[in-house]
Motif scaffolding. Sequence first.
Motif, PDB file in Angstrom:
ATOM      1  N   ALA A  88       0.796  -1.165   0.100  1.00 45.38           N
ATOM      2  CA  ALA A  88       0.108   0.064   0.018  1.00 45.38           C
ATOM      3  C   ALA A  88       0.825   1.265  -0.134  1.00 45.38           C
ATOM      4  CB  ALA A  88      -0.865   0.077   1.035  1.00 45.38           C
ATOM      5  N   LEU A  89       1.936   1.262   0.742  1.00 41.93           N
ATOM      6  CA  LEU A  89       2.747   2.469   0.834  1.00 41.93           C
ATOM      7  C   LEU A  89       3.752   2.567  -0.653  1.00 41.93           C
ATOM      8  CD1 LEU A  89       4.511   1.925   4.415  1.00 41.93           C
ATOM      9  CD2 LEU A  89       3.005   3.929   3.827  1.00 41.93           C
ATOM     10  N   LEU A  90       4.021   1.646  -1.330  1.00 50.59           N
ATOM     11  CA  LEU A  90       4.874   1.708  -2.453  1.00 50.59           C
ATOM     12  C   LEU A  90       4.166   1.793  -3.689  1.00 50.59           C
ATOM     13  CD1 LEU A  90       7.878  -0.718  -1.727  1.00 50.59           C
ATOM     14  CD2 LEU A  90       7.408   1.716  -1.324  1.00 50.59           C
ATOM     15  N   TYR A  91       3.046   0.931  -3.733  1.00 50.48           N
ATOM     16  CA  TYR A  91       2.505   1.221  -5.249  1.00 50.48           C
ATOM     17  C   TYR A  91       0.834   0.861  -4.998  1.00 50.48           C
ATOM     18  CZ  TYR A  91       1.857  -3.928  -5.497  1.00 50.48           C
ATOM     19  OH  TYR A  91       1.697  -5.267  -5.238  1.00 50.48           O
ATOM     20  N   ARG A  92       0.198   0.436  -4.151  1.00 54.12           N
ATOM     21  CA  ARG A  92      -1.373   0.185  -4.333  1.00 54.12           C
ATOM     22  C   ARG A  92      -2.184   1.343  -3.684  1.00 54.12           C
ATOM     23  NH1 ARG A  92      -2.778  -5.026  -5.519  1.00 54.12           N
ATOM     24  NH2 ARG A  92      -1.320  -6.687  -5.004  1.00 54.12           N
ATOM     25  N   GLY A  93      -1.623   1.817  -2.627  1.00 54.70           N
ATOM     26  CA  GLY A  93      -2.369   2.806  -1.904  1.00 54.70           C
ATOM     27  C   GLY A  93      -3.662   1.955  -1.010  1.00 54.70           C
ATOM     28  N   ILE A  94      -4.440   2.826  -0.669  1.00 52.35           N
ATOM     29  CA  ILE A  94      -5.524   2.301   0.095  1.00 52.35           C
ATOM     30  C   ILE A  94      -6.941   2.831  -0.661  1.00 52.35           C
ATOM     31  CG2 ILE A  94      -6.802   1.697   2.196  1.00 52.35           C
ATOM     32  CD1 ILE A  94      -4.360   2.684   3.748  1.00 52.35           C
ATOM     33  N   PRO A  95      -7.303   2.054  -1.543  1.00 43.54           N
ATOM     34  CA  PRO A  95      -8.359   2.655  -2.395  1.00 43.54           C
ATOM     35  C   PRO A  95      -9.621   2.861  -1.659  1.00 43.54           C
ATOM     36  CG  PRO A  95      -7.370   0.834  -3.668  1.00 43.54           C
ATOM     37  CD  PRO A  95      -6.995   0.814  -2.236  1.00 43.54           C
ATOM     38  N   ALA A  96      -9.891   1.920  -0.546  1.00 46.28           N
ATOM     39  CA  ALA A  96     -11.239   2.151   0.449  1.00 46.28           C
ATOM     40  C   ALA A  96     -11.171   3.555   1.151  1.00 46.28           C
ATOM     41  CB  ALA A  96     -11.481   1.157   1.296  1.00 46.28           C
ATOM     42  N   LEU A  97      -9.956   3.980   1.366  1.00 44.78           N
ATOM     43  CA  LEU A  97     -10.018   5.312   2.199  1.00 44.78           C
ATOM     44  C   LEU A  97      -9.437   6.616   1.197  1.00 44.78           C
ATOM     45  CD1 LEU A  97      -7.937   4.221   5.387  1.00 44.78           C
ATOM     46  CD2 LEU A  97     -10.567   4.293   5.257  1.00 44.78           C
ATOM     47  N   ASN A  98      -9.416   6.048   0.047  1.00 43.00           N
ATOM     48  CA  ASN A  98      -8.884   6.919  -1.144  1.00 43.00           C
ATOM     49  C   ASN A  98      -7.647   7.643  -0.940  1.00 43.00           C
ATOM     50  OD1 ASN A  98      -9.120   8.390  -3.445  1.00 43.00           O
ATOM     51  ND2 ASN A  98     -10.178  10.109  -2.424  1.00 43.00           N
ATOM     52  N   TRP A  99      -6.508   6.713  -0.355  1.00 39.38           N
ATOM     53  CA  TRP A  99      -5.183   7.181  -0.104  1.00 39.38           C
ATOM     54  C   TRP A  99      -4.379   6.718  -1.245  1.00 39.38           C
ATOM     55  CZ3 TRP A  99      -4.797   6.035   6.013  1.00 39.38           C
ATOM     56  CH2 TRP A  99      -5.374   6.830   6.612  1.00 39.38           C
ATOM     57  N   PRO A 100      -3.596   7.282  -1.559  1.00 38.97           N
ATOM     58  CA  PRO A 100      -2.701   6.915  -2.775  1.00 38.97           C
ATOM     59  C   PRO A 100      -1.466   6.464  -2.318  1.00 38.97           C
ATOM     60  CG  PRO A 100      -2.410   9.360  -2.566  1.00 38.97           C
ATOM     61  CD  PRO A 100      -3.801   8.838  -1.498  1.00 38.97           C
ATOM     62  N   PRO A 101      -0.673   5.709  -2.843  1.00 39.50           N
ATOM     63  CA  PRO A 101       0.729   5.147  -2.418  1.00 39.50           C
ATOM     64  C   PRO A 101       1.687   6.302  -2.253  1.00 39.50           C
ATOM     65  CG  PRO A 101       0.663   4.800  -4.700  1.00 39.50           C
ATOM     66  CD  PRO A 101      -0.998   5.399  -4.347  1.00 39.50           C
ATOM     67  N   LEU A 102       2.793   6.211  -1.797  1.00 36.41           N
ATOM     68  CA  LEU A 102       3.779   7.314  -1.727  1.00 36.41           C
ATOM     69  C   LEU A 102       4.137   7.843  -3.131  1.00 36.41           C
ATOM     70  CD1 LEU A 102       6.353   5.981   0.918  1.00 36.41           C
ATOM     71  CD2 LEU A 102       4.667   8.047   1.296  1.00 36.41           C
ATOM     72  N   PRO A 103       4.216   9.092  -3.329  1.00 34.84           N
ATOM     73  CA  PRO A 103       4.667   9.509  -4.429  1.00 34.84           C
ATOM     74  C   PRO A 103       5.954   9.030  -5.258  1.00 34.84           C
ATOM     75  CG  PRO A 103       3.748  11.348  -3.313  1.00 34.84           C
ATOM     76  CD  PRO A 103       3.786  10.100  -2.212  1.00 34.84           C
ATOM     77  N   TRP A 104       5.986   8.946  -6.416  1.00 35.84           N
ATOM     78  CA  TRP A 104       7.490   8.303  -6.870  1.00 35.84           C
ATOM     79  C   TRP A 104       8.401   9.483  -6.533  1.00 35.84           C
ATOM     80  CZ3 TRP A 104      10.348  10.937 -10.340  1.00 35.84           C
ATOM     81  CH2 TRP A 104      10.031  11.914 -11.426  1.00 35.84           C
ATOM     82  N   ILE A 105       8.311  10.758  -6.636  1.00 30.08           N
ATOM     83  CA  ILE A 105       9.219  11.605  -6.277  1.00 30.08           C
ATOM     84  C   ILE A 105       9.920  11.573  -4.947  1.00 30.08           C
ATOM     85  CG2 ILE A 105       9.693  14.137  -5.786  1.00 30.08           C
ATOM     86  CD1 ILE A 105       7.974  14.536  -8.209  1.00 30.08           C
ATOM     87  N   ALA A 106       8.864  11.316  -3.691  1.00 23.71           N
ATOM     88  CA  ALA A 106       9.168  11.059  -2.341  1.00 23.71           C
ATOM     89  C   ALA A 106      10.084   9.866  -2.318  1.00 23.71           C
ATOM     90  CB  ALA A 106       7.896  10.832  -1.509  1.00 23.71           C
ATOM     91  N   ILE A 107       9.783   8.697  -2.922  1.00 19.22           N
ATOM     92  CA  ILE A 107      10.643   7.473  -3.007  1.00 19.22           C
ATOM     93  C   ILE A 107      11.944   7.724  -3.621  1.00 19.22           C
ATOM     94  CG2 ILE A 107      10.768   5.106  -3.712  1.00 19.22           C
ATOM     95  CD1 ILE A 107       7.750   4.746  -3.273  1.00 19.22           C
ATOM     96  N   VAL A 108      12.011   8.430  -4.800  1.00 23.34           N
ATOM     97  CA  VAL A 108      13.503   8.599  -5.530  1.00 23.34           C
ATOM     98  C   VAL A 108      14.419   9.630  -4.437  1.00 23.34           C
ATOM     99  CG1 VAL A 108      14.349   9.932  -7.185  1.00 23.34           C
ATOM    100  CG2 VAL A 108      12.550   8.316  -7.749  1.00 23.34           C
ATOM    101  N   ALA A 109      13.778  10.649  -3.828  1.00 20.83           N
ATOM    102  CA  ALA A 109      14.339  11.564  -3.075  1.00 20.83           C
ATOM    103  C   ALA A 109      14.560  10.675  -1.625  1.00 20.83           C
ATOM    104  CB  ALA A 109      13.448  12.803  -2.642  1.00 20.83           C
ATOM    105  N   GLY A 110      13.899   9.932  -1.089  1.00 24.59           N
ATOM    106  CA  GLY A 110      14.257   9.118  -0.213  1.00 24.59           C
ATOM    107  C   GLY A 110      15.458   8.281  -0.273  1.00 24.59           C
ATOM    108  N   THR A 111      15.517   7.593  -1.499  1.00 20.55           N
ATOM    109  CA  THR A 111      16.593   6.609  -1.710  1.00 20.55           C
ATOM    110  C   THR A 111      17.772   7.521  -1.660  1.00 20.55           C
ATOM    111  OG1 THR A 111      14.892   5.487  -3.144  1.00 20.55           O
ATOM    112  CG2 THR A 111      17.342   5.004  -3.421  1.00 20.55           C
ATOM    113  N   ALA A 112      17.827   8.718  -2.528  1.00 21.26           N
ATOM    114  CA  ALA A 112      18.886   9.513  -2.432  1.00 21.26           C
ATOM    115  C   ALA A 112      19.408   9.985  -1.018  1.00 21.26           C
ATOM    116  CB  ALA A 112      18.739  10.535  -3.172  1.00 21.26           C
ATOM    117  N   ILE A 113      18.369  10.408  -0.293  1.00 20.09           N
ATOM    118  CA  ILE A 113      18.814  10.645   1.200  1.00 20.09           C
ATOM    119  C   ILE A 113      19.337   9.575   1.901  1.00 20.09           C
ATOM    120  CG2 ILE A 113      17.678  11.513   3.266  1.00 20.09           C
ATOM    121  CD1 ILE A 113      15.511  13.064   1.667  1.00 20.09           C
TER     122      ILE A 113
END
Length: 653
Positions: free
Chosen positions: A89-114
């Motif tokens: 859910a955090l990486l790519y599914r999200g939680i459709p029932a709560l209308n929560w998207p997964p983490l944005p790709w920019i956040a994961i790219v930046a997090g990897t660099a950090i």
Amino acid sequence: MSDATLHGPSAPASRGRSTIMPAAAFVGLILVTAALAQFYPILQRWPTEWLVPVRGWVTDGFAWFGATAKPVTRTISWILAQPLALVEALLYRGIPALNWPPLPWIAIVAGTAILGHWIAGWRLALFCGFCAFYLAIFGLWSEAMQTLSIVLFTVPLAVAIGLWLGIWSTRNSKVESALNSIFDLMQATPHMAYLGPIVILFGFGQVPAMLATLAFALPPMARCTILGIRTVPSDVIEAGHMSGCTARQLLWKVELPAAQQTLLLGLNQVVMQTLAMVVIASLVGASGLGQKLLFSLQQLQIGKAVEQGVAITLIAIVLDRMTQAMMRRTPSQHAKGTAWHERHGHWVAFLAVTAAAIVAARVLPVVEILPRDMTFSYGQLLNDVVRWISKNLFAYIKPVRDWITIWVLLPMRDFYLWLPWPTVIGTLALAGWYLGGLRLALLPICLLGFMMLAGFWTPLMLTVYLVTGCTILSVLIGVPIGVWASRHPRGARVVMAVCDTLQTFPSFIYLIPVIMLFQTSDLSNIIAMLAFATVPSVRYTYLGLTRVPQPTIEAAVASGTTKRQRLWKVELPIAFPEILLGINQTIMMALAMVAITALIGSRDLGQEIYKALPSADTGRGLLAGFGIAFIGIIADRLIGAWARQRKRDLGLA
């Protein structure tokens, strides 16, 4: 029974006859068994009606156990699916029932660099960020996150279980002995053989793939834990006792911290094994890059396969570099009273970037995931290149491939298939007795005899044929490269860097250029195995030659030897035990590739495993996997005994 019977002849005792008598015994055994096989067909091929139906027993046993234990296995699957679903859910599914998207790709790219910057600074940060950006810009983000979710969930679980088993082993010698035997078999068994039993017990999907991955990745962590604790200096242990530590305090505050480097090496191995297995686990329904790559290979879509293969390789390299850098990392020191946000600046930066990305994604969907029309692909360009190669170069490649196949490989294959089973088993048993005594002689008799009685003799010999061809080529290529590297320090750094890179690639990757250039054939299988298996021959040859004692080299120079004479008469003989260990590892890596090359066509034990998966023929797949493991165990024990004997002869042990 005398000691000589148990341990074989002593090499130093009679050096003159030690080379003549074994050679005569081997020649006599081969001639007698080959001659008898001409008159007694049972010695050529074991009768089908005398086969033991072990395969059916194993399949029926797993089917019965799977049906009986279904409530338990389904409960385990459900329990494991919950935290795995959270990671997904955090990486790519999200939680459709709560209308929560997964983490944005920019956040994961930046997090990897950090994270890379926190571990090793700007160079690793830029490299990790670029690799993560590749996954997004080439339209592979969702598939990469599906693969990464299994890795991120499996690695901590494998580390925790492996750590516990390793600690238990150091506290109980009987447990250590039993686990070492089990781990030997588990690590010699090819990846794909794990899938059959898992499918019967847990079905298809992400959780079964994760369990198969867990089983394969666990042994390295347990073994590194045992090694790390065993090698803690005794004075450190004594200091802990003198400080009044309890057994628990001694373990967690003295032994494990002292063994940190070895434990991190175990973590690195778990990460790499997990990623390798996640790709193969696509055969049992694991979604992600592995599933895409497998489909592309089956459809001969080489361009897409390269894109996906590069993505898998980049993930592997990033995880490998991060875990290796962790082993060298020096913890940051902060003055007393330093503010929390200064002590945890990387956390603050990641949380700030993530929060900003989540807010921006509500307004700009491109921040959440790149639309397809904003991604790139070089797959079509590569497909055009492959078509050009097929049209213009294959006419030149095909004659070479056919000549090698017809005049070298097919005669070699036919010879292996012709060999009577008493010749094969008897020769290996005689070698075992000569190198290690009765116990080692019984090993090939029991293991290969079991495979023959179970009806797997022909695929077993085809596997030996492919591995032998690969090993010969690996030695012919790897040993000269290792010798050259030992003579050229600057070149050695380049060679070792290439070896590191080749070992980082998931085994699937080697199939792509082979199919592109040689299509499907025995030569294709051997070349795919060769690229993966040559590295140990290079490494161990280089290591053995650089460890030759300097006084020995100086004595050879003082004796007036030329460089060529020193190499052939001094350095290579002394380095030979190390070279043997490299050959041993080459065989192991070639065996690991056998099941992978089954995907591009073969008739060996790897193909038996591959064919067993769709039909849920657990006995067929498991016994074929054991057959590959048995070959590896026999080679490991014989070559290891030979290396130890050579060290004794040279006075190195």
